[in-house]
Design a protein around this motif. Structure first.
Motif, short mmCIF file in Angstrom:
data_model
loop_
_atom_site.label_atom_id
_atom_site.label_comp_id
_atom_site.label_asym_id
_atom_site.label_seq_id
_atom_site.Cartn_x
_atom_site.Cartn_y
_atom_site.Cartn_z
N VAL A 189 7.60 4.57 40.01
CA VAL A 189 6.99 5.89 40.15
C VAL A 189 7.40 6.46 41.51
N ASP A 190 8.43 7.33 41.47
CA ASP A 190 8.92 7.96 42.70
C ASP A 190 8.23 9.28 42.97
N ASP A 191 7.59 9.82 41.97
CA ASP A 191 6.90 11.10 42.15
C ASP A 191 5.61 11.10 41.33
N ASP A 192 4.76 12.04 41.62
CA ASP A 192 3.47 12.11 40.95
C ASP A 192 3.59 12.42 39.46
N GLN A 193 4.71 13.04 39.07
CA GLN A 193 4.88 13.41 37.66
C GLN A 193 4.96 12.17 36.77
N GLN A 194 5.67 11.14 37.19
CA GLN A 194 5.78 9.91 36.40
C GLN A 194 4.40 9.27 36.22
N LEU A 195 3.62 9.20 37.29
CA LEU A 195 2.29 8.61 37.22
C LEU A 195 1.39 9.45 36.31
N GLU A 196 1.48 10.76 36.42
CA GLU A 196 0.69 11.64 35.56
C GLU A 196 1.04 11.44 34.09
N MET A 197 2.33 11.24 33.80
CA MET A 197 2.76 11.01 32.42
C MET A 197 2.18 9.71 31.89
N LEU A 198 2.10 8.68 32.73
CA LEU A 198 1.46 7.43 32.30
C LEU A 198 -0.02 7.66 32.05
N GLU A 199 -0.68 8.33 32.99
CA GLU A 199 -2.13 8.57 32.86
C GLU A 199 -2.47 9.40 31.63
N LEU A 200 -1.64 10.38 31.31
CA LEU A 200 -1.89 11.26 30.16
C LEU A 200 -1.30 10.71 28.86
N GLU A 201 -0.66 9.54 28.96
CA GLU A 201 -0.02 8.88 27.81
C GLU A 201 1.07 9.74 27.19
N THR A 202 1.77 10.51 28.03
CA THR A 202 2.90 11.31 27.56
C THR A 202 4.23 10.70 27.97
N HIS A 203 4.20 9.58 28.68
CA HIS A 203 5.44 8.90 29.08
C HIS A 203 6.18 8.43 27.83
N SER A 204 7.50 8.48 27.85
CA SER A 204 8.30 8.14 26.67
C SER A 204 8.03 6.73 26.15
N LEU A 205 7.77 5.78 27.02
CA LEU A 205 7.49 4.41 26.56
C LEU A 205 6.18 4.35 25.78
N ILE A 206 5.18 5.04 26.25
CA ILE A 206 3.89 5.05 25.56
C ILE A 206 4.00 5.83 24.25
N GLN A 207 4.73 6.93 24.28
CA GLN A 207 4.93 7.70 23.07
C GLN A 207 5.68 6.89 22.01
N SER A 208 6.69 6.14 22.44
CA SER A 208 7.44 5.28 21.50
C SER A 208 6.54 4.24 20.86
N SER A 209 5.65 3.65 21.66
CA SER A 209 4.75 2.64 21.10
C SER A 209 3.79 3.27 20.09
N LYS A 210 3.28 4.47 20.40
CA LYS A 210 2.38 5.16 19.47
C LYS A 210 3.09 5.49 18.16
N GLN A 211 4.31 6.01 18.27
CA GLN A 211 5.06 6.39 17.07
C GLN A 211 5.34 5.17 16.19
N ALA A 212 5.48 4.02 16.81
CA ALA A 212 5.75 2.78 16.06
C ALA A 212 4.46 2.12 15.57
N GLY A 213 3.31 2.63 15.99
CA GLY A 213 2.03 2.02 15.61
C GLY A 213 1.71 0.76 16.40
N LEU A 214 2.28 0.65 17.59
CA LEU A 214 2.06 -0.52 18.44
C LEU A 214 1.09 -0.18 19.56
N ASP A 215 0.54 -1.21 20.18
CA ASP A 215 -0.33 -1.04 21.34
C ASP A 215 0.53 -0.88 22.58
N SER A 216 -0.05 -0.30 23.61
CA SER A 216 0.62 -0.25 24.91
C SER A 216 -0.42 -0.47 26.01
N TRP A 217 0.06 -0.93 27.13
CA TRP A 217 -0.78 -1.16 28.31
C TRP A 217 0.10 -0.89 29.51
#
Length: 112
Positions: A18-46
Motif C-alpha cells: 500500500v503505497d497510497d491511501d487509494q489501495q488501502l481504501e480499496m481493501l477497506e471497501l472491498e473493491t480491490h481486484s483481489l477481493i472482487q475476484s474472490s467474490k466473483q468466484a464464490g470464495l472467501d477472502s481475508w
C-alpha cells in the motif's frame, strides 16, 4: 481497537503493498481486484497485515477459522471436510483463472 487474531485459511496468499491511501481504501471497501475476484468466484477472502509498516496480505479461498478473544476459541474440521475444501478451492481457483498454488495458511493478525 480489536484484539489479536489467528486466521486459518486454505487458498492462496497475495501481497499488497500500500503505497497510497487509494489501495488501502480499496481493501477497506472491498473493491480491490483481489477481493472482487474472490467474490466473483464464490470464495472467501481475508486481508490484513502483521504489524504497522508491513505489507498487506490478501487470502483467497476458504476461511477455516478466525481464532482469538473476539473470534472462535476452538474449532475442528474432519478430514473428509478438509479434503472437500482442498478440492473445491483448487477447482474454483483454476476455473476462474486465479493463479497461485493453494495451501494452508495460518496467519497471526496482531493489533498494534
Amino acid at each position: 481497537m480489536g484484539s489479536d487474531a489467528f486466521v486459518v485459511f486454505y487458498g492462496i496468499c497475495e501481497t499488497v503493498t500500500v503505497d497510497d491511501d487509494q489501495q488501502l481504501e480499496m481493501l477497506e471497501l472491498e473493491t480491490h481486484s483481489l477481493i472482487q475476484s474472490s467474490k466473483q468466484a464464490g470464495l472467501d477472502s481475508w486481508w490484513g497485515r502483521l504489524t504497522e509498516g508491513s505489507d498487506y496480505h490478501v487470502l483467497i479461498g476458504k476461511q477455516i477459522g478466525v481464532f482469538g478473544i473476539e473470534g472462535d476459541l476452538e474449532s475442528s474440521t474432519e478430514s473428509a471436510e478438509l479434503l472437500q475444501i482442498i478440492n473445491d478451492v483448487h477447482t474454483t481457483l483454476k476455473s476462474h483463472g486465479i493463479r497461485g498454488t493453494p495451501s494452508l495458511h495460518c496467519q497471526v493478525e496482531a493489533q498494534y
